[in-house]
Design a protein around this motif. Structure first.
Motif: not given
Length: 104
Positions: A34-40, A70-90
């Protein structure tokens, strides 16, 4: 997986049970998705994709392999998922195509 090409289904069907680890959704992974979605990173219609990524992240998978460009193996999406992960300590999650991990 039923939509995957036959050779991919055959590959996974042939894996020894000892090489397969089953992971499940948890409250923690649902919150992360849900956080991935909330973070856009992606829109709300991609919640199931986000759950896959969150479950892999929570369970510290070595690599998440997907055909979903489109939603998973996409460089911009991967960066987004990992940005959220790093900010939350994952940890960051490696996301790759099957061709990048399956070798003859």
């Amino acid at each position: 997986m039923s939509d995957a090409p036959q050779y991919i289904r055959d590959f996974f069907a042939a894996l020894p049970a000892s090489q397969i680890e089953r992971v499940v959704s948890t409250d923690e992974s649902d919150t992360l998705a849900e956080r991935y979605i909330a973070e856009g990173v992606v829109g709300a219609s991609s919640l199931d994709d986000c759950k896959h990524i969150a479950i892999a992240t929570i369970h510290r998978a070595d690599v998440l392999v997907s055909w979903n460009f489109k939603h998973i193996v996409n460089i911009n999406r991967i960066r987004g998922y990992n940005s959220v992960n790093m900010r939350l300590g994952y940890p960051i999650i490696e996301i790759r195509t099957p061709e990048e991990v399956i070798h003859d």
